[in-house]
Motif scaffolding. Structure first.
Motif, PDB file in Angstrom:
ATOM      1  N   GLU A  81     -16.976 -30.314  18.745  1.00 35.37           N
ATOM      2  CA  GLU A  81     -17.130 -30.165  20.195  1.00 35.37           C
ATOM      3  C   GLU A  81     -16.941 -31.502  20.904  1.00 35.37           C
ATOM      4  O   GLU A  81     -16.344 -31.551  21.983  1.00 35.37           O
ATOM      5  CB  GLU A  81     -18.513 -29.576  20.504  1.00 35.37           C
ATOM      6  N   LEU A  91     -20.613 -28.684  26.086  1.00 30.51           N
ATOM      7  CA  LEU A  91     -19.581 -28.705  27.120  1.00 30.51           C
ATOM      8  C   LEU A  91     -19.713 -27.535  28.078  1.00 30.51           C
ATOM      9  O   LEU A  91     -19.209 -27.588  29.199  1.00 30.51           O
ATOM     10  CB  LEU A  91     -18.194 -28.690  26.468  1.00 30.51           C
ATOM     11  N   ASP A  92     -20.388 -26.464  27.629  1.00 26.68           N
ATOM     12  CA  ASP A  92     -20.599 -25.311  28.503  1.00 26.68           C
ATOM     13  C   ASP A  92     -21.814 -25.479  29.414  1.00 26.68           C
ATOM     14  O   ASP A  92     -22.160 -24.578  30.171  1.00 26.68           O
ATOM     15  CB  ASP A  92     -20.753 -24.034  27.673  1.00 26.68           C
ATOM     16  N   GLY A  93     -22.474 -26.647  29.327  1.00 24.81           N
ATOM     17  CA  GLY A  93     -23.632 -26.897  30.169  1.00 24.81           C
ATOM     18  C   GLY A  93     -24.915 -26.277  29.677  1.00 24.81           C
ATOM     19  O   GLY A  93     -25.936 -26.314  30.378  1.00 24.81           O
ATOM     20  N   ARG A  94     -24.906 -25.738  28.459  1.00 27.16           N
ATOM     21  CA  ARG A  94     -26.093 -25.084  27.919  1.00 27.16           C
ATOM     22  C   ARG A  94     -26.645 -25.877  26.743  1.00 27.16           C
ATOM     23  O   ARG A  94     -25.883 -26.414  25.945  1.00 27.16           O
ATOM     24  CB  ARG A  94     -25.770 -23.667  27.467  1.00 27.16           C
TER      25      ARG A  94
END
Length: 734
Positions: A345, A330-333
């Protein structure tokens, strides 16, 4: 124009490319479990109206829309991604319902060209698209900025685990196996109730992956738990089979294994004579039995379990799969996540999606209630409203000023049709207003309580699992590790004599009655050594550098010819000569010695290296050479007899020599310092045997009792032989 050093430019360009491959090509997003090309295909098909109930359209139409609007890359790669989402043997829950030739399990890439095939979305795909227009996702510009596409589809189920995926990025890869929908939802419900649940509690509901095929998962539960705890590991799947009389019937193959490929592998084993108990092989697969491979055994007494264990170890009937739960969070990583972290998550993603959906719906409800409030005012003052509309050129501002309406309310009043002014319509609006008021209260209550929000997520997950879920296909069972058949156990155990020539040619003659010295040899060649054993034994050869080599006796050429060079089967060092050959059981004791007077006893089983280059076992002092190896009948009863070049003979109990696997050993016979004397021969003499001391054309016969005068402690010089027998060439035991 910016100017950069080439090193800095190359570094920046490569990093940009690496991040693009990671984020926009190879890894799935945790939200919908799709890579960008998959997401664009599914979205483009929904925009084309290719829902589950629609008439299928040519796949080329979909590919064209995807490339022209969202994914400016090659059409072949795009179509192949579309095919994989349609193949039921590749995708656990297919997203695309294909019509035409979309490939087969034997050859997944045998699909027809996209101008021939047709496709539409499956009912399962609705779970990714149903909430798309409800404010649940962010929209981003397409590649040319003329359109918008969803950043992530609002999946109602954790598709990233259900269908799994594989991908190779720059410096990282992902391998996520598919899982069962009902089991994954059960695990999600557990974590919604107790986020701190242990891996054991999660695995009680989600025991392991569930492949599209019905092959067994034979990875132990402990290893599966370790995979889920760390997010990486390896699991094994094994074909399912049953025995029908003298036939073995294989009914399910591991995931992504071709039946034709398996047949080729089994046929290769049969041609190599590693499956002599299998008589025939055929493929009886058809529409009713997609997988049915039949092996005909030579008799009912053949151990089918041993045959299948061999095939599991040597063919794709058992296959390993790498697991690497690497995805974009979700953090784009990107990152590798253990199973509990991954599910938690995704549940955060789902809660956020449901919250956005409810907030979007609440805004729509409030807007409608606001409009209905204005319509009610109009109905209460209908005559005055009509009069204002008839009289005024610009009625909207007059209505807003007279009744305190907003612009939206006034616009709604002006858009009313005459037939909507009926009394019945007013009652309908009141009913709609009451229903929307109740809906608003419900939504506000859910949004104001995390517990109610989680309960709603759980309720929807349960309903989706009931609607789209199915039973587990891949059973998880405990099985013994696969083990190939011992090649020696497959060879008939017959007496053979292995003959080695002076120039290193080797052959095997049937029986023990053959006279090795009477065989025909090549010009300039002759007999060197022979060993008697069984065809199921391993022949061990010793060379002049102290290395040993092992060759199965049954693969050696027949003695009807002159044999073949042993160097064709092993790889000795340059200049090495073969000295002797040994055969017998693995527990057979063997005396290894060198002419410097040192030696030790080794077990024959320890002298059987697998590599062609052999193994160094006899450490040689400087200038020393090995002597031919000598087998011992009984270490406790035999005497070791050593002869030196200066005419001395020493006998001592064989038990005094050390037992070693490799090395120099201990001193057998003492030699004068600085002299040219060497130990020229060594032998092992047992009770009842006779020792022949060969000295040129003459030989001395010594019985077991006759060796008493030559007995002494190990490592002494020994006693001088009688005159005329002091130039010893070799020792022979008969």
């Amino acid at each position: 124009m910016e100017s950069l050093p080439i090193r800095q430019f190359a570094e920046r360009a490569y990093l940009d490319y690496a991040m693009y491959v990671v984020l926009d090509r190879a890894l799935p997003h945790i939200g919908d479990g799709l890579k960008p090309v998959q997401r664009r295909i599914v979205y483009a098909m929904s925009e084309l109206g290719l829902g589950p109930g629609a008439k299928p359209k040519k796949a080329a139409r979909t590919v064209g829309d995807v490339l022209g609007k969202y994914h400016p890359h090659g059409d072949a790669a795009c179509y192949e991604a579309m095919v994989l989402m349609a193949q039921p043997f590749s995708c656990r829950y297919p997203l695309i319902d294909g019509q035409g030739n979309w490939g087969s399990p034997d050859d997944p890439k045998s699909f027809a060209a996209m101008r021939y095939t047709e496709a539409r979305l499956t009912p399962y795909a609705r779970l990714l698209l149903e909430e798309l227009g409800q404010g649940t996702t962010d929209w981003v510009p397409n590649f040319d900025g003329t359109l918008e596409e969803p950043a992530v589809l609002p999946a109602r189920v954790p598709n990233v685990l259900l269908n799994g995926t594989t991908g190779i990025a720059v410096g990282m890869a992902t391998d996520i196996p598919p899982h069962n929908l009902r089991e994954v939802v059960a695990a999600c419900l557990l974590l919604l109730e107790r986020p701190e649940a242990s891996i054991e509690e999660i695995m009680a509901r989600l025991p392991g992956p569930d492949f599209p095929t019905e092959a067994e998962i034979v990875t132990p539960r402990e290893e599966l738990a370790r995979i889920y705890e760390t997010g990486s590991g390896t699991l094994r799947a094994r074909a399912r089979w049953e025995q029908d009389g003298a036939e073995i019937v294989i009914t399910a193959l591991p995931y992504q294994v071709s039946g034709a490929r398996v047949l080729e592998q089994i046929a290769r084993e049969m041609q190599a004579k590693r499956l002599p108990m299998v008589e025939d092989l055929r493929d009886e697969s058809d529409h009713e039995n997609p997988t049915r491979l039949v092996l005909t055994l030579r008799s009912r007494r053949v151990d089918a379990e041993a045959v299948m264990a061999h095939l599991f170890a040597t063919t794709d009937l058992e296959r390993s799969y790498r697991v690497n739960l690497n995805l974009i969070g979700l953090d784009g990583r990107p990152g590798v996540r253990p199973l509990p972290e991954l599910l938690l998550e995704w549940l955060d993603f789902r809660r956020a999606t449901v919250r956005r959906r409810l907030e979007h719906r609440l805004g729509r409800v409030r807007e409608r209630l606001h409009v209905l409030e204005g319509l009610r005012i109009a109905y209460l003052h209908i005559d005055e409203v009509i009069e204002i509309i008839r009289r005024e050129d610009e009625p909207k501002p007059v209505l807003m000023a007279r009744f305190g309406l907003t612009d939206a309310q006034a616009e709604a009043i002006l858009e009313l049709r005459l037939r909507h002014l009926a009394r019945l319509e007013e009652m309908r609006l009141r009913a709609e207003q009451d229903a929307l008021e109740a809906e608003r209260e419900t939504i506000e209550a859910v949004l104001g309580s995390e517990a109610r929000l989680s309960a709603l997520v759980a309720e929807e997950l349960t309903a989706d699992a009931e609607r789209h879920g199915d039973a587990r296909r891949s059973p998880i069972v405990e099985r013994r590790p696969a083990r190939a058949l011992d090649p020696r156990a497959l060879v008939p155990s017959e007496p053979v004599t292995v003959v080695l020539s002076r120039k290193g040619w080797v052959r095997a003659a049937r029986g023990h009655e053959v006279d090795p010295e009477a065989l025909a040899y090549r010009a300039g060649d002759g007999f060197l050594a022979a060993a008697r054993g069984r065809s199921s034994d391993v022949a061990v050869f010793l060379d002049s550098t102290g290395r040993v080599y092992a060759v199965p006796a049954h693969v050696l050429p027949s003695a009807r010819g002159q044999g073949e060079p042993l160097s064709g089967r092993v790889s000795p060092p340059d200049g090495a000569r073969f000295l002797s050959v040994l055969m017998g059981p693995e527990e057979q004791a063997v005396l290894l010695a060198c002419d410097a007077g040192f030696g030790f006893i080794a077990r024959l089983g320890a002298l059987q290296p697998r590599q062609r280059g052999g193994r160094a076992v006899l450490a040689l002092p400087e200038g020393a050479s090995p002597l031919p190896a000598v087998p011992l009948a009984d270490v406790e009863a035999d005497l070791v007899v050593a002869a030196s070049s200066d005419g001395r003979l020493l006998a001592f109990p064989a038990a005094e020599l050390p037992r070693m696997a490799r090395g120099k050993g201990q001193r057998i016979l003492a030699l004068p310092r600085g002299g040219a004397a060497r130990m020229v021969a060594v032998a092992a003499v047992g009770p009842g045997r006779i020792l022949r001391v060969h000295c040129g054309r003459r030989h001395l016969r010594l019985g077991f009792a006759d060796l008493e005068p030559y007995l002494g402690p190990r490592g002494r010089r020994g006693r001088a032989l009688p005159r005329g027998f002091q130039r010893v060439e070799r020792l022979e035991v008969v």
